[in-house]
Design an enzyme around this catalytic site. Structure first.
Site, mmCIF file in Angstrom:
data_model
loop_
_atom_site.group_PDB
_atom_site.id
_atom_site.type_symbol
_atom_site.label_atom_id
_atom_site.label_comp_id
_atom_site.label_asym_id
_atom_site.label_seq_id
_atom_site.Cartn_x
_atom_site.Cartn_y
_atom_site.Cartn_z
ATOM 1 N N GLU A 67 39.841 36.902 46.688
ATOM 2 C CA GLU A 67 38.895 36.640 45.607
ATOM 3 C C GLU A 67 38.271 35.246 45.633
ATOM 4 O O GLU A 67 38.699 34.333 44.917
ATOM 5 C CB GLU A 67 39.574 36.868 44.242
ATOM 6 C CG GLU A 67 40.137 38.266 44.094
ATOM 7 C CD GLU A 67 40.616 38.568 42.684
ATOM 8 O OE1 GLU A 67 40.695 37.641 41.863
ATOM 9 O OE2 GLU A 67 40.905 39.741 42.403
ATOM 10 N N GLU A 103 43.775 45.722 45.032
ATOM 11 C CA GLU A 103 44.383 45.534 43.702
ATOM 12 C C GLU A 103 43.702 46.460 42.719
ATOM 13 O O GLU A 103 42.482 46.633 42.779
ATOM 14 C CB GLU A 103 44.201 44.099 43.157
ATOM 15 C CG GLU A 103 45.033 43.051 43.836
ATOM 16 C CD GLU A 103 44.829 41.650 43.239
ATOM 17 O OE1 GLU A 103 44.431 41.541 42.059
ATOM 18 O OE2 GLU A 103 45.068 40.668 43.959
HETATM 19 C C1 GBH Z 1 43.286 39.230 40.203
HETATM 20 O O1 GBH Z 1 42.337 38.418 39.597
HETATM 21 C C2 GBH Z 1 44.175 38.361 41.034
HETATM 22 O O2 GBH Z 1 44.000 38.562 42.412
HETATM 23 C C3 GBH Z 1 45.628 38.451 40.686
HETATM 24 O O3 GBH Z 1 46.290 37.347 41.216
HETATM 25 C C4 GBH Z 1 45.771 38.568 39.182
HETATM 26 O O4 GBH Z 1 47.103 38.499 38.765
HETATM 27 C C5 GBH Z 1 45.170 39.893 38.780
HETATM 28 O O5 GBH Z 1 43.855 40.014 39.216
HETATM 29 C C6 GBH Z 1 45.194 40.152 37.284
HETATM 30 O O6 GBH Z 1 44.423 39.207 36.626
HETATM 31 O O7 GBH Z 1 40.118 35.059 30.677
HETATM 32 O O8 GBH Z 1 38.001 36.101 30.180
HETATM 33 O O9 GBH Z 1 38.042 33.937 31.213
HETATM 34 C C7 GBH Z 1 41.418 39.018 38.762
HETATM 35 C C8 GBH Z 1 40.270 38.055 38.491
HETATM 36 C C9 GBH Z 1 39.753 36.083 37.263
HETATM 37 C C10 GBH Z 1 40.026 38.124 36.142
HETATM 38 C C11 GBH Z 1 39.898 35.345 35.961
HETATM 39 C C12 GBH Z 1 40.171 37.402 34.823
HETATM 40 C C13 GBH Z 1 39.600 35.427 33.596
HETATM 41 C C14 GBH Z 1 38.662 36.016 32.606
HETATM 42 N N1 GBH Z 1 40.474 37.342 37.243
HETATM 43 N N2 GBH Z 1 39.432 36.160 34.853
HETATM 44 S S1 GBH Z 1 38.700 35.215 31.066
#
Ligand code: GBH
Length: 481
Positions: A199, A387
């Site tokens: 990512e 994922e």
């Molecule tokens: C993935 O990220 C990751 O690869 C993994 O490590 C993680 O544990 C999993 O998904 C579950 O999250 O709080 O509204 O600002 C997903 C991408 C990036 C999605 C950060 C959520 C924060 C949104 N993530 N994002 S917010």
């Protein structure tokens, strides 16, 4: 076959049902045999679970591991929920054999794990820490001994803190290539499937523009574009290093959360709009990897802030891949438009259903469109879902149960929609559920659980949730149950 059931179903109900069916002979289904109406996956489809080093390992200072930017960030006041850190996490560093048994019990064929770069190279560069390599070598052997094929991600955001300037420094991309070469050389006899990075947007934009993730910076656009470029360049160096240092036949790809666009209706114009959105909204990442250049629209929009690209960069970045891994959670909806870009994104209404993490809008069709948009645009050789999963407000009962029916609903519906892509012959080879067990959920600390095994973070005991039983049954039948 006897269904696994932990609950004593109401005796009266059961008796009434038995009476109602007296004399009716019901069909019986053997374990591993789908029931009528279940969507069945093709033979050889691969089922797995995914985790990442900083989220599960702990052992942050054990056996010579160097700090990563996530150690620094999580130890900085106010950066993570409740000040949570990955110091201990699930302690998989010590409990990995137990975790392999959880995988074995599920019946998965494949497991996606990541390597902590600073465990192997404590400062990010030579000298190597032999104990770090030993640990991953043991994990790989333990998996193989249990007939589980490891799929290894080299970088899931835990940048060695010792690398000067982190991803602002082009040198970090080169250092990543050296690290990839080393891992390929030392594990490539046993690891046949590699992912370079996980990512891009999360370790570039969220780390260097939004500041929500390590290293928590808020840099101006020109520097952010450069950080993005260094991210994709690291991938390029990584692919070339793996090719040069692993036996032929080794499969190399990445895990990318390309933004997913679902057409508001399945008509030609809106489907075309979803493709256009996929290409442009992922312009500095997957689009460059697949097309070998930054889209003209992106360069025009960024103007003087566009990244500085050196000779040979784009060739490395677009090195041919054996597969594209997609991390899929949630989409945006898109419609066709007369605007020059040809699409318009929809705003989700406040009433749009969400899972426990507010950013996960429930939309199972996103997994189908994730695959279809990418395949229709770029025709990758193979796709994995690297994922997919959800958080849930899991409660451990005194009996040790977690009835995560919302997670089961989420997974069942996503797998039903993924099946549509398989049926339409998009080359989807396997599915990795995020996650094997509850873990350190980055800025959300331990407040959001994504596991199909519940972890009591005080005792580190693991408990299978309802979703683990459900996944085990799905794998056994090779069909959505
Ligand atoms: C993935 O990220 C990751 O690869 C993994 O490590 C993680 O544990 C999993 O998904 C579950 O999250 O709080 O509204 O600002 C997903 C991408 C990036 C999605 C950060 C959520 C924060 C949104 N993530 N994002 S917010």
């Amino acid at each position: 076959m006897k269904r696994i059931s932990r609950r004593q179903f109401g005796k009266g109900v059961a008796a009434a049902a038995a009476a109602a069916y007296a004399g009716v002979s019901l069909p019986r289904f053997a374990w591993g045999q789908p029931q009528p109406g279940h969507v069945e996956y093709p033979k050889g489809f691969l089922w797995g679970c995914a985790t990442a080093s900083y989220q599960v390992e702990g052992g942050a200072k054990d056996d010579g591991r160097g700090p990563s930017t996530w150690d620094v960030f999580s130890h900085t006041a106010g950066k993570t929920h409740n000040g949570d850190t990955g110091d201990v996490a699930d302690d998989s560093y010590h409990l990995y054999k137990e975790d392999v048994q959880l995988l074995k019990n599920l019946g998965v064929q494949v497991y996606r794990m990541s390597i902590s770069w600073s465990r192997v190279f404590p400062t990010g560069k030579a000298p190597v820490n032999p104990k770090g390599l030993d640990y991953y070598s043991k994990v790989v052997d333990e998996l193989l001994k249990n007939n589980i094929t490891p799929y290894v991600t080299l970088f899931h955001w835990d940048t060695p803190a010792g690398l000067d300037g982190g991803w602002t420094n082009r040198d970090t991309s080169k250092a990543f290539g050296d690290y990839a070469a080393f891992m390929g050389k030392h594990l490539g006899d046993r690891v046949k499937h590699w992912m370079t990075t996980n990512e891009f947007v999360c370790f570039t934009d969220l780390g260097y523009q939004v500041g929500q993730f390590a290293p928590g910076l808020k840099l101006p656009p020109a520097q952010v574009n450069q950080v993005r470029h260094h991210g994709i360049l690291a991938h390029g160096y990584g692919v070339q290093a793996l090719r040069a240092n692993t036996p032929s036949g080794t499969q190399v790809g990445l895990a990318e959360n390309a933004s997913v666009y679902v057409p508001v209706m399945e008509t030609e114009e809106h489907i075309a709009a979803a493709r256009k959105a996929t290409r442009l909204m992922n312009a500095p990442f997957l689009t460059v990897l697949m097309e070998g250049k930054y889209p003209a629209e992106y360069l025009a929009k960024e103007g003087a802030n566009a990244p500085k690209v050196e000779d040979g960069d784009l060739e490395k970045i677009s090195s041919p891949l054996d597969f594209v891994g997609l991390n899929v959670y949630t989409p945006s909806y898109v419609r066709a438009s007369d605007k020059p870009e040809g699409f318009e994104l929809e705003q989700a209404p406040a009433s749009y259903p969400k899972m426990f993490s507010p950013w996960i809008q429930l939309s199972p069709e996103c997994i189908y469109w994730a695959v279809r948009n990418v395949c229709d645009l770029w025709k990758p050789k193979a796709i994995y879902i690297t994922e997919n999963g959800t958080s849930s407000d899991d409660v451990l009962t005194p009996e040790g149960h977690v009835e995560d029916t919302d997670r089961v609903m989420y997974l069942r519906n996503h797998l039903t929609m993924l099946h549509r892509a398989v049926k339409e012959e998009y080359p989807v080879k396997g599915y990795f559920l995020w996650s094997l067990l509850d873990n350190f959920e980055w800025a959300d600390g331990y407040s959001k659980r994504f596991g199909i095994h519940y972890v009591d973070f005080k005792t580190l005991k693991r408990y299978p949730k309802l979703s683990a039983q459900w996944y085990k049954q799905t794998i056994a039948e090779n069909a959505v149950v």
